[in-house]
Design an enzyme around this catalytic site. Structure first.
Site, mmCIF file in Angstrom:
data_model
loop_
_atom_site.group_PDB
_atom_site.id
_atom_site.type_symbol
_atom_site.label_atom_id
_atom_site.label_comp_id
_atom_site.label_asym_id
_atom_site.label_seq_id
_atom_site.Cartn_x
_atom_site.Cartn_y
_atom_site.Cartn_z
ATOM 1 N N TYR A 133 43.915 37.910 46.176
ATOM 2 C CA TYR A 133 43.688 39.224 45.559
ATOM 3 C C TYR A 133 42.260 39.660 45.833
ATOM 4 O O TYR A 133 41.334 38.877 45.647
ATOM 5 C CB TYR A 133 43.917 39.170 44.048
ATOM 6 C CG TYR A 133 45.087 40.028 43.642
ATOM 7 C CD1 TYR A 133 45.067 41.396 43.914
ATOM 8 C CD2 TYR A 133 46.216 39.486 43.043
ATOM 9 C CE1 TYR A 133 46.148 42.191 43.591
ATOM 10 C CE2 TYR A 133 47.299 40.278 42.711
ATOM 11 C CZ TYR A 133 47.265 41.643 42.989
ATOM 12 O OH TYR A 133 48.334 42.421 42.677
ATOM 13 N N GLU A 192 40.969 43.201 45.083
ATOM 14 C CA GLU A 192 40.767 44.618 44.711
ATOM 15 C C GLU A 192 39.281 44.956 44.801
ATOM 16 O O GLU A 192 38.430 44.197 44.318
ATOM 17 C CB GLU A 192 41.289 44.875 43.298
ATOM 18 C CG GLU A 192 42.802 44.955 43.274
ATOM 19 C CD GLU A 192 43.366 45.228 41.890
ATOM 20 O OE1 GLU A 192 42.601 45.221 40.918
ATOM 21 O OE2 GLU A 192 44.577 45.433 41.800
#
Ligand code: DSN
Length: 450
Positions: free
Chosen positions: A61, A63
């Site tokens: 991940y 972001e």
């Protein structure tokens, strides 16, 4: 029933743990490599692109952007995304690149979100003249958020030297003046001529609009230097990485430095969550491949093949929209060949003969977009497999024969066998029987076609 598995995919070793998916992936590999891939928006990516796409980067991940993430553990991911951004800006000579859009549609949406307020007017190409869904289709979320007005192509003239069906810049200017768009979109999904950014720029400046160039289709031709670059002319350039650019499925945005913050904020958190860093790595690989001199040769060959294909299709009795091509695609108007033949039927019959393409509307098509009177044929994929103008002439003849004798099963079966032999002689991956072939080598450490 699927196509019989004759070659087996060299990329599915680890999928043996899931025989059902392994079988389907292998069948698809076999379909791609034993039938002709003439969909203008598809290509054969390198084993290196496939490896990056199938890598452990899919586990992460990330972001945010390099140096500013919402999750820990992103030191290496940051390097990967920086590398992809650096290569994209170097390849296209851009000031800034955002490599996170999951698709070309997302890249376009992000630009609208970055540059427009809800309800603003956008001038883009008519869908039935070659525009994309995200250029304001009533079925697309774009037309719910922004007010789209459109331009199209000039009518056909019947004159071989000046056949018409090219972007009508008088109309672009007239509509721009009367509708005062905040954004003008140049670019198309089904247009076989070069699109120059300058005339759009001039009109955008006359009405005080920004200019976005959707380079989804010609991105590889631009990178390879055979089409003019809109970078530095348009305010923003969007593109997909998987068509002529020959990378993984995905999108990207290029812009000037002063728009970078707006564009980045529109992609994340405006439109998307976690970026697909395995795909970002594969984009970096593809940008690297596109910087090599081989890629410029490839891009030239794609256009040379499309021109040869166009000439051979004309000789078969097909009318070509705009009379020919300057890029990687040919738009065929089937009505002159056979007024009864629809794009839908032609696509289905050709599919049975092992020739994969898509039906397409032609300008002012009297038939619906689901039926159509046209076919769109592209040369990007089979050029990667090593085919040249001679093979394009053979393929045009096979298309003519198949469509003329479309109710004759033995003809379809005979064409299917010829297609299989042609694909075997020009394998996208690995060697032809006897060791020849010019597609992607499967030897380790090679990242370029032979
Ligand atoms: N669907 C793509 C194409 O085939 O052109 C555009 O998104």
């Amino acid at each position: 029933m699927g196509h019989p598995v004759t070659t087996g995919s060299p990329f599915t070793r680890w999928l043996e743990a899931d025989p059902e998916v392994a079988r389907l992936v292998t069948e698809e590999y076999d379909r791609q490599t034993s039938t002709l891939q003439l969909i203008a928006s598809e290509n054969f990516t390198s084993p290196a692109v496939l490896a990056a796409t199938g890598s452990v980067l899919t586990n992460k991940y990330a972001e945010g952007y390099p140096g500013s993430r919402y999750y820990g553990g992103n030191r290496i991911i940051d390097e990967i995304e920086e590398l992809a951004r650096r290569r994209a800006t170097a390849l296209f000579g851009a000031e800034h690149a955002n490599v996170q859009p999951h698709s070309g549609a997302n890249a376009n949406l992000a630009v609208y979100h970055a540059l427009l307020e809800p309800g603003d007017t956008v001038l883009a190409m008519r869908l039935d003249h070659g525009g994309h869904l995200t250029h304001g289709s009533p079925a697309s979320v774009t037309s719910r958020n922004w007010r789209f007005v459109s331009y199209g192509v000039t009518p056909p003239t019947g004159d071989e030297d000046h056949p018409g069906e090219v972007i009508d810049f008088d109309q672009v200017r007239d509509v721009a003046k009367s509708e005062q768009p905040r954004l003008i979109v140049a670019g198309s999904t089904a247009y076989s001529r070069t699109i120059e950014a300058e005339p759009f720029r001039q009109i955008a400046d006359e009405v005080g609009a920004r200019l976005m160039f959707d380079a989804a289709h010609p991105a590889g031709l631009i990178a390879g230097g055979v089409h003019p670059s809109p970078v530095g002319v348009a305010d923003v350039v969007t593109f997909t990485t998987h068509k002529t650019l020959r990378g993984p499925r995905g999108g990207a945005v290029l812009c000037r430095a002063d728009l970078a913050k707006k564009v980045d904020g529109a992609v994340f958190p405006g439109l998307q969550g976690g970026p697909l860093e395995h795909v970002v790595a594969a984009k970096a690989v593809a940008f690297g491949e596109a910087m090599a001199p081989e890629f410029a040769r490839y891009a030239r060959r794609v256009v040379e093949n499309a021109k040869a294909f166009a000439a051979a299709l004309s000789a078969e009795g097909f009318r070509l929209v705009s009379g020919g091509t300057d890029n990687h695609m040919v738009l065929v108007d089937l009505r002159a060949f056979d007024p009864e033949l629809t794009g839908k039927t032609a696509q289905e019959v050709l599919d049975r003969a092992g020739i994969t393409c898509n039906r397409n509307t032609i300008p002012d098509d009297p038939r619906s977009p689901f039926v159509t009177s046209g076919l769109r044929l592209g040369t990007a994929a089979e050029t990667t497999a090593g085919m040249g103008p001679d093979q394009m002439a053979v393929v045009a003849a096979l298309i003519g024969r198949t469509l003329r004798r479309r109710d004759d099963e033995p003809t379809l079966a005979a064409v299917r066998e010829e297609v299989r032999s042609l694909c075997a002689a020009f394998p996208a991956y690995g060697s032809a029987p006897g060791g020849g072939g010019s597609g992607w080598s499967l030897e380790r450490g090679t990242a370029r076609p032979r």
